[in-house]
Design a protein around this motif. Sequence first.
Motif, PDB file in Angstrom:
ATOM      1  N   GLU A   4       0.808  -1.223   0.000  1.00 33.18           N
ATOM      2  CA  GLU A   4       0.000   0.000   0.000  1.00 33.18           C
ATOM      3  C   GLU A   4       0.841   1.272   0.000  1.00 33.18           C
ATOM      4  OE1 GLU A   4      -2.910  -0.100   3.049  1.00 33.18           O
ATOM      5  OE2 GLU A   4      -4.008  -1.753   2.157  1.00 33.18           O
ATOM      6  N   LYS A   5       2.065   1.164  -0.439  1.00 32.91           N
ATOM      7  CA  LYS A   5       2.919   2.351  -0.544  1.00 32.91           C
ATOM      8  C   LYS A   5       3.023   2.835  -1.987  1.00 32.91           C
ATOM      9  CE  LYS A   5       5.833   1.384   3.504  1.00 32.91           C
ATOM     10  NZ  LYS A   5       5.353   2.501   4.317  1.00 32.91           N
ATOM     11  N   PHE A   6       3.025   1.893  -2.930  1.00 33.63           N
ATOM     12  CA  PHE A   6       3.075   2.299  -4.331  1.00 33.63           C
ATOM     13  C   PHE A   6       2.499   1.200  -5.210  1.00 33.63           C
ATOM     14  CE2 PHE A   6       7.168   0.287  -3.451  1.00 33.63           C
ATOM     15  CZ  PHE A   6       7.296  -0.610  -4.503  1.00 33.63           C
ATOM     16  N   THR A   7       2.127   1.598  -6.406  1.00 36.39           N
ATOM     17  CA  THR A   7       1.616   0.670  -7.400  1.00 36.39           C
ATOM     18  C   THR A   7       2.602   0.642  -8.568  1.00 36.39           C
ATOM     19  OG1 THR A   7      -0.634   1.291  -6.815  1.00 36.39           O
ATOM     20  CG2 THR A   7      -0.341   0.072  -8.861  1.00 36.39           C
ATOM     21  N   ASP A 194       4.337  10.099   3.512  1.00 35.85           N
ATOM     22  CA  ASP A 194       4.945  11.383   3.852  1.00 35.85           C
ATOM     23  C   ASP A 194       6.252  11.536   3.071  1.00 35.85           C
ATOM     24  OD1 ASP A 194       7.031  10.036   5.197  1.00 35.85           O
ATOM     25  OD2 ASP A 194       5.982  10.132   7.116  1.00 35.85           O
ATOM     26  N   ILE A 195       6.838  12.737   3.179  1.00 27.52           N
ATOM     27  CA  ILE A 195       8.020  13.050   2.373  1.00 27.52           C
ATOM     28  C   ILE A 195       9.175  12.108   2.672  1.00 27.52           C
ATOM     29  CG2 ILE A 195       9.859  14.765   2.129  1.00 27.52           C
ATOM     30  CD1 ILE A 195       7.817  16.890   2.007  1.00 27.52           C
ATOM     31  N   ASP A 196       9.366  11.774   3.940  1.00 24.82           N
ATOM     32  CA  ASP A 196      10.488  10.912   4.305  1.00 24.82           C
ATOM     33  C   ASP A 196      10.383   9.556   3.613  1.00 24.82           C
ATOM     34  OD1 ASP A 196      11.564  12.877   5.891  1.00 24.82           O
ATOM     35  OD2 ASP A 196      10.590  12.176   7.723  1.00 24.82           O
ATOM     36  N   GLU A 197       9.155   9.001   3.559  1.00 24.56           N
ATOM     37  CA  GLU A 197       8.961   7.711   2.903  1.00 24.56           C
ATOM     38  C   GLU A 197       9.162   7.824   1.396  1.00 24.56           C
ATOM     39  OE1 GLU A 197       5.869   4.890   5.074  1.00 24.56           O
ATOM     40  OE2 GLU A 197       5.023   6.885   4.767  1.00 24.56           O
ATOM     41  N   VAL A 198       8.634   8.894   0.818  1.00 29.03           N
ATOM     42  CA  VAL A 198       8.790   9.096  -0.621  1.00 29.03           C
ATOM     43  C   VAL A 198      10.267   9.209  -0.979  1.00 29.03           C
ATOM     44  CG1 VAL A 198       8.349  10.679  -2.531  1.00 29.03           C
ATOM     45  CG2 VAL A 198       6.529  10.162  -0.910  1.00 29.03           C
ATOM     46  N   THR A 199      11.003   9.967  -0.161  1.00 31.05           N
ATOM     47  CA  THR A 199      12.433  10.139  -0.403  1.00 31.05           C
ATOM     48  C   THR A 199      13.166   8.809  -0.298  1.00 31.05           C
ATOM     49  OG1 THR A 199      12.323  12.374   0.510  1.00 31.05           O
ATOM     50  CG2 THR A 199      14.497  11.395   0.321  1.00 31.05           C
ATOM     51  N   GLU A 200      12.819   8.009   0.708  1.00 27.10           N
ATOM     52  CA  GLU A 200      13.478   6.721   0.898  1.00 27.10           C
ATOM     53  C   GLU A 200      13.216   5.792  -0.287  1.00 27.10           C
ATOM     54  OE1 GLU A 200      15.783   3.743   2.500  1.00 27.10           O
ATOM     55  OE2 GLU A 200      15.636   5.856   3.085  1.00 27.10           O
ATOM     56  N   ILE A 201      11.966   5.744  -0.749  1.00 23.62           N
ATOM     57  CA  ILE A 201      11.631   4.915  -1.906  1.00 23.62           C
ATOM     58  C   ILE A 201      12.392   5.395  -3.135  1.00 23.62           C
ATOM     59  CG2 ILE A 201       9.768   4.285  -3.501  1.00 23.62           C
ATOM     60  CD1 ILE A 201       7.861   4.397  -1.074  1.00 23.62           C
ATOM     61  N   ASN A 206      16.166   4.756  -7.400  1.00 28.79           N
ATOM     62  CA  ASN A 206      17.050   5.524  -8.273  1.00 28.79           C
ATOM     63  C   ASN A 206      18.474   5.016  -8.118  1.00 28.79           C
ATOM     64  OD1 ASN A 206      18.709   7.525  -9.454  1.00 28.79           O
ATOM     65  ND2 ASN A 206      17.145   9.083  -9.124  1.00 28.79           N
ATOM     66  N   SER A 207      19.051   4.533  -9.194  1.00 24.44           N
ATOM     67  CA  SER A 207      20.388   3.932  -9.126  1.00 24.44           C
ATOM     68  C   SER A 207      21.451   4.929  -8.696  1.00 24.44           C
ATOM     69  CB  SER A 207      20.757   3.331 -10.479  1.00 24.44           C
ATOM     70  OG  SER A 207      20.789   4.331 -11.474  1.00 24.44           O
ATOM     71  N   LYS A 208      21.222   6.212  -8.980  1.00 27.64           N
ATOM     72  CA  LYS A 208      22.201   7.227  -8.605  1.00 27.64           C
ATOM     73  C   LYS A 208      22.064   7.621  -7.134  1.00 27.64           C
ATOM     74  CE  LYS A 208      22.349   9.300 -13.210  1.00 27.64           C
ATOM     75  NZ  LYS A 208      22.076  10.514 -14.008  1.00 27.64           N
ATOM     76  N   GLY A 209      20.937   7.250  -6.520  1.00 28.81           N
ATOM     77  CA  GLY A 209      20.751   7.587  -5.114  1.00 28.81           C
ATOM     78  C   GLY A 209      20.652   9.079  -4.866  1.00 28.81           C
ATOM     79  N   THR A 210      20.231   9.826  -5.897  1.00 32.52           N
ATOM     80  CA  THR A 210      20.160  11.281  -5.754  1.00 32.52           C
ATOM     81  C   THR A 210      19.090  11.655  -4.739  1.00 32.52           C
ATOM     82  OG1 THR A 210      20.770  11.467  -8.069  1.00 32.52           O
ATOM     83  CG2 THR A 210      19.894  13.438  -7.012  1.00 32.52           C
ATOM     84  N   ALA A 211      19.454  12.484  -3.797  1.00 34.66           N
ATOM     85  CA  ALA A 211      18.505  12.876  -2.766  1.00 34.66           C
ATOM     86  C   ALA A 211      17.551  13.935  -3.302  1.00 34.66           C
ATOM     87  CB  ALA A 211      19.238  13.420  -1.548  1.00 34.66           C
ATOM     88  N   LEU A 212      16.297  13.823  -2.901  1.00 32.77           N
ATOM     89  CA  LEU A 212      15.316  14.850  -3.211  1.00 32.77           C
ATOM     90  C   LEU A 212      15.116  15.701  -1.971  1.00 32.77           C
ATOM     91  CD1 LEU A 212      12.516  12.948  -5.163  1.00 32.77           C
ATOM     92  CD2 LEU A 212      14.051  14.671  -6.065  1.00 32.77           C
ATOM     93  N   SER A 213      15.118  17.004  -2.141  1.00 30.71           N
ATOM     94  CA  SER A 213      14.906  17.885  -1.005  1.00 30.71           C
ATOM     95  C   SER A 213      13.414  18.133  -0.822  1.00 30.71           C
ATOM     96  CB  SER A 213      15.624  19.218  -1.219  1.00 30.71           C
ATOM     97  OG  SER A 213      15.010  19.934  -2.270  1.00 30.71           O
TER      98      SER A 213
END
Length: 603
Positions: A4-7, A194-201, A206-213
Amino acid sequence: MIGEKFTLMQYSVEAILGLIDAKQFVIPEIQRPFVWKRSQVRDLIDSLYNGYPTGYIITWKNPDVKTKDGSVANGKHVLIDGQQRITALMAAISGEEVLDEDFNKGRIKIAFNPMADDPTKQFAVQDASHLRDKKWIPDISEVFRTDFDAFNFSINYCNDNPDIKPNEVNNILTKLRGIANRQIGVIELDHSLDIDEVTEIFIRINSKGTALSQSDFVMSKMASDTAHGGNLLRKVVDYFCHLAVKPDFISQVEKDAEFAMTPYAQKIKWLSNDYDDIYDPDYGDMLRVSFMYSFNRGKLADLVSLLSGRDFETREFREDIVDDSYQKLSAGIQKFINEYNFSQFVLAIRGAGYKSSKMLNSQMTLDFAYMLFLKLMDDDSVPQAQEKRYVQKWFVLSTLTGRYVGSPESVMSRDIRSIQEKGFLPYFNEIEASVLPDTFWSVTLPQNLETTSVNSPAFNTFLAAQDYLKSNSFLQRGTMVTDLIAISGDVHHIFPKAYLRKNGIDTKGRYNQVANFTYLDTQVNKAIGDEAPDVYFGRIRKQCETHELEIGNISTIEELRQNLKENAVPEEVLNMTVSDYDTFLQRRRILMANMIERYYKSL
């Protein structure tokens, strides 16, 4: 649904482009202009043609919100990863113009050669040769048009290229047009995350592991909201931040005819003549200050929720919250971009002795100081004549103590809440007493100056103090420390580095202590050479008697003593050698701390 986090979905290229055209997938076109090289567009089309995987696209669904009439407005999907790939498809297949890094619109045309002997050379970025050579289809977007006639095209192509048969051309064209049916993986993140979960996913996928602010998410949310003018506010933020760094970017802004018709265009135009770099905010800084000012909150993630219409108590999503949030954010942004507000804040920072951007260590500290400046302008309890002074003191206090380093949002939230509850002046007095007691000046600050980093907050504050107190540079009369900082002068060693190394102090951690540094005119530094302090100061004392200048332009003992005081250098240095080096460092740290204290208390 997975947890239930993503489809995980599969969409054809054609379907994705259709969803974008129907504005169900929203591309944040302003935040990140198209930065791919044209060759990367060519490579993407080649991969799709050959059936190679092209990675996942990640979207985050905006929540469905309740409107005033009781109906439900369906949320759109915000593209948070894959913009460059999607934009490349829109450019190459749909034939749409794209924005480059300078916000210029233009086409990227991919040429195709059905007769290429080497499969790796079937596609190319169009140039003049592809327009001349009849073997090439100069622009593949023509093939994907709804009115494209493959039969007639094949006949005409074979007339120009007799070595290939119409049915061969038709088969190749069918494969080329098959790109539209290629499947691309789309990960749809649930709106409840929430943003923290979205960022973690995002990082895990993302293979580059680029952080989203958090500001990335805010900008994406704004881009997806045309009903409340979020997409326009997003342009204001992005254009302002571009102009702050590059004033001549105004020529690009003026090309945006739609934006030029809005009142915001005139409100940011002043930046085209502003070349000050003390505070060049990026969109994260601008959103943070505007949010803190208008919402009295410090956690930027809350703004994403508020722009989505989240009620923090009922956990519902309501249209009236979306509407109110955009109105507040707009008010905050207008306060931020106001020429008078911005210019007066910069003057306050400069007036505190920070005359160069390289003296500023923390954007978060600047952000909070600007927010505080805007707040104090509305605060009747603080005399107008004292507003800048208190902003300066708060900025210096925050810089010296690293107040907004580590977990800045938590501290910012607490400070905003306490200022609201207690009033600024009582809270300021409380904080000042707790973080700057006598032991801070006599013990903590000298310890903080025991560093080799010329970018340390303590050393930069010392330089600000020298500027504010109008200190002459070391061994010079008339050349100020400010002058040397302004012309990108360098710090030099009071105990020359070569002298220390020759005498056994040969590690950077020892000879590059900031307490051994001072801004020094290059010619003065050359005159000192590698001599011990007692030697070159002996020459200076001699010139005070003969008035024949050898080092700098100090010509009396009184001038020498005053110059040492202005540079927080102990008088004992006149007779010091390498054996006194540690004593010198300890003594100078105390004098530097004393100067910083005197400076702070005189603000």
